[in-house]
Design a protein around this motif. Structure first.
Motif, PDB file in Angstrom:
ATOM      1  N   ASP A 128      -3.038  31.692 -23.840  1.00 30.65           N
ATOM      2  CA  ASP A 128      -4.024  31.533 -24.911  1.00 30.65           C
ATOM      3  C   ASP A 128      -3.991  30.152 -25.565  1.00 30.65           C
ATOM      4  OD1 ASP A 128      -4.646  34.134 -24.435  1.00 30.65           O
ATOM      5  OD2 ASP A 128      -3.959  34.915 -26.362  1.00 30.65           O
ATOM      6  N   ASP A 129      -5.101  29.814 -26.177  1.00 26.47           N
ATOM      7  CA  ASP A 129      -5.284  28.701 -27.122  1.00 26.47           C
ATOM      8  C   ASP A 129      -5.482  27.362 -26.426  1.00 26.47           C
ATOM      9  OD1 ASP A 129      -4.858  30.693 -28.970  1.00 26.47           O
ATOM     10  OD2 ASP A 129      -2.810  30.067 -29.446  1.00 26.47           O
ATOM     11  N   ALA A 242       1.402  43.778 -22.155  1.00 28.12           N
ATOM     12  CA  ALA A 242       2.740  43.199 -22.262  1.00 28.12           C
ATOM     13  C   ALA A 242       2.615  41.748 -22.704  1.00 28.12           C
ATOM     14  CB  ALA A 242       3.482  43.284 -20.933  1.00 28.12           C
ATOM     15  N   SER A 243       3.631  41.277 -23.397  1.00 25.21           N
ATOM     16  CA  SER A 243       3.646  39.902 -23.879  1.00 25.21           C
ATOM     17  C   SER A 243       5.010  39.293 -23.623  1.00 25.21           C
ATOM     18  CB  SER A 243       3.329  39.865 -25.381  1.00 25.21           C
ATOM     19  OG  SER A 243       3.414  38.550 -25.888  1.00 25.21           O
ATOM     20  N   MET A 244       5.025  38.059 -23.064  1.00 22.98           N
ATOM     21  CA  MET A 244       6.284  37.360 -22.802  1.00 22.98           C
ATOM     22  C   MET A 244       6.555  36.408 -23.950  1.00 22.98           C
ATOM     23  SD  MET A 244       8.706  37.313 -20.600  1.00 22.98           S
ATOM     24  CE  MET A 244      10.233  36.390 -20.464  1.00 22.98           C
ATOM     25  N   GLY A 245       7.515  36.762 -24.799  1.00 27.10           N
ATOM     26  CA  GLY A 245       7.863  35.935 -25.940  1.00 27.10           C
ATOM     27  C   GLY A 245       9.082  35.079 -25.675  1.00 27.10           C
ATOM     28  N   ASP A 262      -0.995  45.614 -14.993  1.00 27.99           N
ATOM     29  CA  ASP A 262      -0.745  45.146 -16.360  1.00 27.99           C
ATOM     30  C   ASP A 262      -1.275  43.733 -16.576  1.00 27.99           C
ATOM     31  OD1 ASP A 262       0.414  47.382 -17.449  1.00 27.99           O
ATOM     32  OD2 ASP A 262       2.486  46.728 -17.098  1.00 27.99           O
ATOM     33  N   ILE A 263      -1.895  43.531 -17.716  1.00 29.07           N
ATOM     34  CA  ILE A 263      -2.286  42.194 -18.159  1.00 29.07           C
ATOM     35  C   ILE A 263      -1.200  41.692 -19.103  1.00 29.07           C
ATOM     36  CG2 ILE A 263      -4.007  40.842 -19.414  1.00 29.07           C
ATOM     37  CD1 ILE A 263      -6.090  42.938 -18.509  1.00 29.07           C
ATOM     38  N   VAL A 264      -0.638  40.545 -18.788  1.00 24.95           N
ATOM     39  CA  VAL A 264       0.490  39.995 -19.544  1.00 24.95           C
ATOM     40  C   VAL A 264       0.042  38.712 -20.237  1.00 24.95           C
ATOM     41  CG1 VAL A 264       2.890  39.230 -19.445  1.00 24.95           C
ATOM     42  CG2 VAL A 264       2.043  40.922 -17.785  1.00 24.95           C
ATOM     43  N   ALA A 265       0.301  38.626 -21.522  1.00 25.29           N
ATOM     44  CA  ALA A 265       0.052  37.403 -22.289  1.00 25.29           C
ATOM     45  C   ALA A 265       1.358  36.626 -22.398  1.00 25.29           C
ATOM     46  CB  ALA A 265      -0.489  37.728 -23.673  1.00 25.29           C
ATOM     47  N   VAL A 266       1.345  35.386 -21.952  1.00 25.93           N
ATOM     48  CA  VAL A 266       2.514  34.523 -22.112  1.00 25.93           C
ATOM     49  C   VAL A 266       2.313  33.748 -23.402  1.00 25.93           C
ATOM     50  CG1 VAL A 266       3.935  32.720 -21.073  1.00 25.93           C
ATOM     51  CG2 VAL A 266       2.712  34.344 -19.612  1.00 25.93           C
ATOM     52  N   ASP A 267       3.182  34.005 -24.395  1.00 26.86           N
ATOM     53  CA  ASP A 267       3.011  33.403 -25.711  1.00 26.86           C
ATOM     54  C   ASP A 267       3.023  31.890 -25.632  1.00 26.86           C
ATOM     55  OD1 ASP A 267       2.883  35.907 -26.743  1.00 26.86           O
ATOM     56  OD2 ASP A 267       4.868  35.898 -27.668  1.00 26.86           O
ATOM     57  N   ARG A 279       9.316  30.243 -19.855  1.00 30.07           N
ATOM     58  CA  ARG A 279       8.869  31.621 -20.061  1.00 30.07           C
ATOM     59  C   ARG A 279       8.196  32.160 -18.808  1.00 30.07           C
ATOM     60  NH1 ARG A 279       6.906  32.066 -26.334  1.00 30.07           N
ATOM     61  NH2 ARG A 279       8.306  30.472 -27.128  1.00 30.07           N
ATOM     62  N   THR A 280       7.408  31.304 -18.173  1.00 29.30           N
ATOM     63  CA  THR A 280       6.722  31.733 -16.959  1.00 29.30           C
ATOM     64  C   THR A 280       7.730  32.047 -15.857  1.00 29.30           C
ATOM     65  OG1 THR A 280       4.774  30.410 -17.534  1.00 29.30           O
ATOM     66  CG2 THR A 280       5.008  31.081 -15.230  1.00 29.30           C
TER      67      THR A 280
END
Length: 301
Positions: A128-129, A242-245, A262-267, A279-280
């Motif tokens: 994101d962003d 899911a989110s990878m923080g 699953d759709i995963v958001a990598v913060d 993180r990736t």
């Protein structure tokens, strides 16, 4: 004899002063530190592969050399290459069809998804962003052939669209995340439409594309958001299960493990946390441990 002594003195002086001169000519980027250097290093400049074995790791003690060029996954901290995703089937029930409406539905409003119903052993990586613009992340996406989806906010990307043009050229997909990252829920239709359609226009002007997928900032939306998104050409609102923080994966609901679809958001990167690459890499290791691989979200929605 005097000439020989004089020559010896000159050589000794040079030997003493040379290291000092090298120390004073350190590249300014090196003095900025790791985080800053990653942000300002020119894209075409030679870059070392990640080497922090505790995070993104990369060589796992395998060393460099020509063999590693044939096995780029080792440079990015993986013990084995990512499996190739299978060819996706036709649009799934509840997913938007080719005409922009939901397959199997009469409703014109786009579906909201955080998980794709599929038997394929794939999960989907989303970012994101657009604040983090590490050129080595482009290298990672290219070498691992990662089909990532980048949800971009114009006010965050600012002058950094060139970075995302490079990401797109190596296989990333660019999607809509509003003009100004406004919390949309509760805003009037005109305001929500301006945020969504405005970013559609920005991305079309810069890249010649009109994204089909939209992620509302903070994951907050209402029926007005769906109406505005549909009127801007959006065919699905994409959230995440899911989110990878900085520390590990967290889940919004359901089992606390990755599942197919699953759709995963990598913060986004944080000042003191692991980089986006780190993180990736951690996420890719978890994906492989679960017997999964990475699919292209746009092929399923």
């Amino acid at each position: 004899m005097r000439t020989r002594r004089a020559l010896t003195a000159v050589l000794l002086a040079l030997a003493v002063t040379a290291p000092v001169g090298c120390a004073q000519s350190v590249d300014p980027i090196e003095r900025l530190g790791k985080k800053a250097a990653e942000r300002v290093a020119p894209h075409d400049a030679p870059r070392d592969a990640p080497h922090d074995g505790a995070t993104d790791g990369a060589t796992d003690g395998q060393g460099g050399g020509r063999g590693e060029d044939r096995q780029p996954y080792r440079r990015w901290g993986l013990a084995a290459p990512l499996a190739s995703p299978p060819a996706p089937a036709a649009p799934l029930s509840g997913s938007p069809g080719p005409d922009g409406t939901s397959a199997g539905r009469a409703a014109a409003l786009p579906p909201v998804v955080d998980h794709v119903t599929t038997r394929d052993p794939v999960v989907f990586l989303t970012y994101d962003d657009g604040a983090e613009r590490d050129p080595r992340f482009v290298d990672m996406v290219r070498e691992l052939r990662l089909p990532v989806s980048m949800f971009l906010t114009d006010s965050v990307v600012g002058p950094g669209y060139g970075h995302f043009a490079r990401l797109r050229s190596v296989g990333a997909s660019l999607e809509n995340h509003t003009l100004d990252h406004a919390a949309l829920r509760g805003l009037p239709y005109a305001g929500q439409r301006a945020e969504i359609c405005g970013q559609q226009q920005k991305l079309h002007a810069r890249f010649g594309l009109r994204p089909r997928l939209f992620r509302p900032p903070y994951g907050r939306y209402d029926t007005t958001t769906l109406r505005a998104a549909a009127d801007c050409g959006i065919t699905a609102l994409v959230l995440w299960r899911a989110s990878m923080g900085p520390a590990d994966l967290t889940y919004t609901h359901g089992p606390h493990r990755l599942r197919p679809g699953d759709i995963v958001a990598v913060d986004p990167d944080e000042l003191l946390g692991p980089t986006l690459r780190e993180r990736t890499t951690r996420l890719l290791r978890r994906i492989q441990e679960e017997g999964l691989t990475v699919g292209r979200l746009e092929d399923y929605l």
